[in-house]
Design a protein around this motif. Structure first.
Motif, PDB file in Angstrom:
ATOM      1  N   CYS A 174     -48.495  40.422   1.924  1.00 48.08           N
ATOM      2  CA  CYS A 174     -47.785  39.210   2.331  1.00 48.08           C
ATOM      3  C   CYS A 174     -46.835  38.709   1.263  1.00 48.08           C
ATOM      4  O   CYS A 174     -46.135  37.722   1.463  1.00 48.08           O
ATOM      5  CB  CYS A 174     -48.772  38.126   2.721  1.00 48.08           C
ATOM      6  N   LEU A 175     -46.809  39.347   0.125  1.00 48.34           N
ATOM      7  CA  LEU A 175     -45.825  39.058  -0.917  1.00 48.34           C
ATOM      8  C   LEU A 175     -45.587  40.356  -1.673  1.00 48.34           C
ATOM      9  O   LEU A 175     -46.523  40.954  -2.203  1.00 48.34           O
ATOM     10  CB  LEU A 175     -46.333  37.973  -1.862  1.00 48.34           C
ATOM     11  N   ILE A 176     -44.340  40.801  -1.696  1.00 51.78           N
ATOM     12  CA  ILE A 176     -44.002  42.071  -2.332  1.00 51.78           C
ATOM     13  C   ILE A 176     -42.784  41.884  -3.218  1.00 51.78           C
ATOM     14  O   ILE A 176     -41.771  41.329  -2.784  1.00 51.78           O
ATOM     15  CB  ILE A 176     -43.706  43.174  -1.289  1.00 51.78           C
ATOM     16  N   GLY A 177     -42.885  42.340  -4.461  1.00 54.39           N
ATOM     17  CA  GLY A 177     -41.757  42.345  -5.374  1.00 54.39           C
ATOM     18  C   GLY A 177     -41.479  43.765  -5.844  1.00 54.39           C
ATOM     19  O   GLY A 177     -42.412  44.519  -6.146  1.00 54.39           O
ATOM     20  N   ILE A 178     -40.216  44.127  -5.899  1.00 61.76           N
ATOM     21  CA  ILE A 178     -39.783  45.474  -6.284  1.00 61.76           C
ATOM     22  C   ILE A 178     -38.795  45.377  -7.437  1.00 61.76           C
ATOM     23  O   ILE A 178     -37.914  44.509  -7.436  1.00 61.76           O
ATOM     24  CB  ILE A 178     -39.071  46.183  -5.107  1.00 61.76           C
ATOM     25  N   ALA A 179     -38.943  46.250  -8.426  1.00 53.02           N
ATOM     26  CA  ALA A 179     -37.918  46.426  -9.455  1.00 53.02           C
ATOM     27  C   ALA A 179     -37.556  47.905  -9.479  1.00 53.02           C
ATOM     28  O   ALA A 179     -38.415  48.749  -9.745  1.00 53.02           O
ATOM     29  CB  ALA A 179     -38.419  45.975 -10.822  1.00 53.02           C
ATOM     30  N   LYS A 180     -36.305  48.197  -9.174  1.00 56.89           N
ATOM     31  CA  LYS A 180     -35.870  49.594  -9.091  1.00 56.89           C
ATOM     32  C   LYS A 180     -34.748  49.827 -10.089  1.00 56.89           C
ATOM     33  O   LYS A 180     -33.722  49.142 -10.060  1.00 56.89           O
ATOM     34  CB  LYS A 180     -35.390  49.896  -7.675  1.00 56.89           C
ATOM     35  N   ASP A 181     -34.985  50.763 -11.020  1.00 61.89           N
ATOM     36  CA  ASP A 181     -34.011  51.070 -12.071  1.00 61.89           C
ATOM     37  C   ASP A 181     -33.559  49.792 -12.786  1.00 61.89           C
ATOM     38  O   ASP A 181     -32.371  49.599 -13.059  1.00 61.89           O
ATOM     39  CB  ASP A 181     -32.806  51.820 -11.488  1.00 61.89           C
TER      40      ASP A 181
ATOM     41  N   SER B  65     -31.082  49.709  -6.407  1.00 62.41           N
ATOM     42  CA  SER B  65     -31.479  49.251  -7.730  1.00 62.41           C
ATOM     43  C   SER B  65     -31.569  47.732  -7.712  1.00 62.41           C
ATOM     44  O   SER B  65     -31.115  47.065  -6.778  1.00 62.41           O
ATOM     45  CB  SER B  65     -30.461  49.698  -8.794  1.00 62.41           C
ATOM     46  N   GLY B  66     -32.198  47.180  -8.771  1.00 60.57           N
ATOM     47  CA  GLY B  66     -32.290  45.740  -8.906  1.00 60.57           C
ATOM     48  C   GLY B  66     -33.691  45.219  -8.640  1.00 60.57           C
ATOM     49  O   GLY B  66     -34.647  45.979  -8.493  1.00 60.57           O
ATOM     50  N   VAL B  67     -33.811  43.894  -8.582  1.00 64.50           N
ATOM     51  CA  VAL B  67     -35.083  43.206  -8.353  1.00 64.50           C
ATOM     52  C   VAL B  67     -35.000  42.466  -7.036  1.00 64.50           C
ATOM     53  O   VAL B  67     -34.009  41.774  -6.758  1.00 64.50           O
ATOM     54  CB  VAL B  67     -35.381  42.223  -9.508  1.00 64.50           C
ATOM     55  N   PHE B  68     -36.051  42.613  -6.238  1.00 62.85           N
ATOM     56  CA  PHE B  68     -36.037  42.016  -4.906  1.00 62.85           C
ATOM     57  C   PHE B  68     -37.458  41.667  -4.493  1.00 62.85           C
ATOM     58  O   PHE B  68     -38.380  42.440  -4.747  1.00 62.85           O
ATOM     59  CB  PHE B  68     -35.442  43.011  -3.896  1.00 62.85           C
ATOM     60  N   ALA B  69     -37.646  40.501  -3.873  1.00 63.63           N
ATOM     61  CA  ALA B  69     -38.963  40.100  -3.371  1.00 63.63           C
ATOM     62  C   ALA B  69     -38.830  39.565  -1.957  1.00 63.63           C
ATOM     63  O   ALA B  69     -37.817  38.963  -1.595  1.00 63.63           O
ATOM     64  CB  ALA B  69     -39.586  39.043  -4.276  1.00 63.63           C
ATOM     65  N   PHE B  70     -39.854  39.801  -1.148  1.00 61.54           N
ATOM     66  CA  PHE B  70     -39.870  39.255   0.207  1.00 61.54           C
ATOM     67  C   PHE B  70     -41.305  38.942   0.585  1.00 61.54           C
ATOM     68  O   PHE B  70     -42.260  39.403  -0.032  1.00 61.54           O
ATOM     69  CB  PHE B  70     -39.219  40.210   1.212  1.00 61.54           C
ATOM     70  N   SER B  71     -41.449  38.138   1.634  1.00 60.81           N
ATOM     71  CA  SER B  71     -42.770  37.693   2.049  1.00 60.81           C
ATOM     72  C   SER B  71     -42.865  37.737   3.564  1.00 60.81           C
ATOM     73  O   SER B  71     -42.573  38.764   4.163  1.00 60.81           O
ATOM     74  CB  SER B  71     -43.043  36.291   1.494  1.00 60.81           C
ATOM     75  N   ASN B  72     -43.235  36.602   4.180  1.00 58.82           N
ATOM     76  CA  ASN B  72     -43.480  36.565   5.620  1.00 58.82           C
ATOM     77  C   ASN B  72     -42.347  35.918   6.398  1.00 58.82           C
ATOM     78  O   ASN B  72     -42.547  35.455   7.518  1.00 58.82           O
ATOM     79  CB  ASN B  72     -44.773  35.806   5.916  1.00 58.82           C
ATOM     80  N   GLY B  73     -41.171  35.866   5.808  1.00 54.97           N
ATOM     81  CA  GLY B  73     -40.019  35.305   6.496  1.00 54.97           C
ATOM     82  C   GLY B  73     -38.946  36.353   6.694  1.00 54.97           C
ATOM     83  O   GLY B  73     -39.195  37.566   6.572  1.00 54.97           O
ATOM     84  N   ALA B  74     -37.742  35.904   6.997  1.00 56.18           N
ATOM     85  CA  ALA B  74     -36.607  36.817   7.119  1.00 56.18           C
ATOM     86  C   ALA B  74     -36.322  37.462   5.764  1.00 56.18           C
ATOM     87  O   ALA B  74     -36.640  36.897   4.708  1.00 56.18           O
ATOM     88  CB  ALA B  74     -35.383  36.054   7.612  1.00 56.18           C
ATOM     89  N   LEU B  75     -35.720  38.636   5.792  1.00 54.38           N
ATOM     90  CA  LEU B  75     -35.440  39.354   4.551  1.00 54.38           C
ATOM     91  C   LEU B  75     -34.494  38.573   3.645  1.00 54.38           C
ATOM     92  O   LEU B  75     -34.501  38.764   2.428  1.00 54.38           O
ATOM     93  CB  LEU B  75     -34.853  40.723   4.875  1.00 54.38           C
ATOM     94  N   THR B  76     -33.691  37.707   4.239  1.00 53.92           N
ATOM     95  CA  THR B  76     -32.745  36.919   3.445  1.00 53.92           C
ATOM     96  C   THR B  76     -33.332  35.590   2.982  1.00 53.92           C
ATOM     97  O   THR B  76     -32.690  34.861   2.234  1.00 53.92           O
ATOM     98  CB  THR B  76     -31.479  36.640   4.280  1.00 53.92           C
ATOM     99  N   ASP B  77     -34.554  35.253   3.411  1.00 53.92           N
ATOM    100  CA  ASP B  77     -35.180  33.995   3.007  1.00 53.92           C
ATOM    101  C   ASP B  77     -35.533  34.018   1.522  1.00 53.92           C
ATOM    102  O   ASP B  77     -36.096  34.999   1.036  1.00 53.92           O
ATOM    103  CB  ASP B  77     -36.460  33.740   3.805  1.00 53.92           C
ATOM    104  N   GLN B  78     -35.230  32.948   0.833  1.00 50.74           N
ATOM    105  CA  GLN B  78     -35.628  32.795  -0.566  1.00 50.74           C
ATOM    106  C   GLN B  78     -36.658  31.668  -0.625  1.00 50.74           C
ATOM    107  O   GLN B  78     -36.324  30.501  -0.779  1.00 50.74           O
ATOM    108  CB  GLN B  78     -34.409  32.483  -1.446  1.00 50.74           C
ATOM    109  N   TRP B  79     -37.911  32.015  -0.453  1.00 47.70           N
ATOM    110  CA  TRP B  79     -38.989  31.044  -0.538  1.00 47.70           C
ATOM    111  C   TRP B  79     -39.333  30.801  -2.003  1.00 47.70           C
ATOM    112  O   TRP B  79     -39.062  31.655  -2.859  1.00 47.70           O
ATOM    113  CB  TRP B  79     -40.220  31.560   0.205  1.00 47.70           C
TER     114      TRP B  79
END
Length: 260
Positions: free
Chosen positions: A2-9, A135-149
């Motif tokens: 329900c909460l995922i953060g990714i760091a790629k390169d 690449s970059g840092v990105f996190a998403f949760s239980n909303g739209a992919l563009t939501d910044q909770w």
């Protein structure tokens, strides 16, 4: 999850990092991280013992998939379980396009799929289009992919502040970040239609409700030498840590599982 953060390169020592929390009802049974057979190989994943499937899995060749639910969408009790998506992809029975074509058969989901040393796809069965993460840092949760909770902004910030750390210090920092229980300020709460009290309870990275909350945290790292580390901490019903450390290879796995 329900909460995922990714760091790629993005991290100087780890070309790929995933930090994630799984939130679920406490009564729903699950098995902690373990090897599960997949045709000629296997995946490392936990398992939902009620409906089958899983929320996060990785193959020894670095192929990875994780799914979250989506809050605020109409729930269909007869929908297919979202937990089947991960094994079907990692067994290579289906491709991402197949899942997208069947998206209306599932309740709301966000899905990330790809390789820890390659391209990753992020798709959803909401109205918006998916995206590709190079690449970059990105996190998403239980909303739209563009939501910044608040919780996704917090996790992105913590991931960026981890770039000076590595090894055990990085792992502890990641688990401490995922364990943050500070609710968001009232004026920062998202409005997903569940009411103020529930929005407040669901707002931190680590949720502590009476019947629902964070059940486990997961850290996956790929280092610059091609070695993968996967550590999971289960919090309910009992605390347990399971870890795997292995070179990314096409078939089989080396290294010992460490459990405590």
């Amino acid at each position: 999850m329900c909460l995922i953060g990714i760091a790629k390169d993005a991290h100087p020592d780890y070309p790929f990092m995933l930090w994630a929390n799984r939130d679920e009802f406490y009564h729903r049974p699950a098995k902690e991280l373990h090897k599960q057979p997949l045709n000629e190989t296997f995946m490392l994943a936990g398992k939902d013992l009620e409906a089958g499937g899983t929320w996060l899995g990785i193959r020894p060749d670095g192929e990875i998939a994780a799914v979250t639910n989506v809050r605020g969408m109409v729930h269909n009790p007869n929908a297919r379980t979202r937990g089947e998506i991960i094994p079907s992809l990692l067994k290579r029975e289906k491709a991402v396009q197949d899942i997208y074509n069947e998206k209306d058969q599932f309740n709301g989901f966000n899905l990330i799929y790809g390789s820890v040393d390659g391209e990753m796809s992020l798709i959803t069965n909401q109205s918006e289009a998916g995206k590709t993460i190079h690449s970059g840092v990105f996190a998403f949760s239980n909303g739209a992919l563009t939501d910044q909770w608040p919780k996704t902004a917090f996790l992105e910030d913590r991931i960026k502040h981890s770039f000076a750390l590595k090894g055990p210090r990085l792992i502890e920092y990641a688990f401490n970040s995922l364990g943050n229980r500070q609710p968001a300020a009232d004026d920062e709460l998202p409005n997903t239609g569940v009411g103020y009290s529930l929005e407040k309870m669901l707002s931190p990275a680590y949720i502590t409700g009476d019947r629902y909350g964070t059940r486990c945290s997961s850290i996956i790292l790929l280092d610059q030498f091609g070695r993968i580390t996967f550590i999971e901490r289960t919090y309910y019903p009992l605390f347990k840590q399971v870890g795997y450390d292995f070179p990314m290879i096409e078939k089989g796995i080396s290294g010992q599982a460490a459990t405590n």
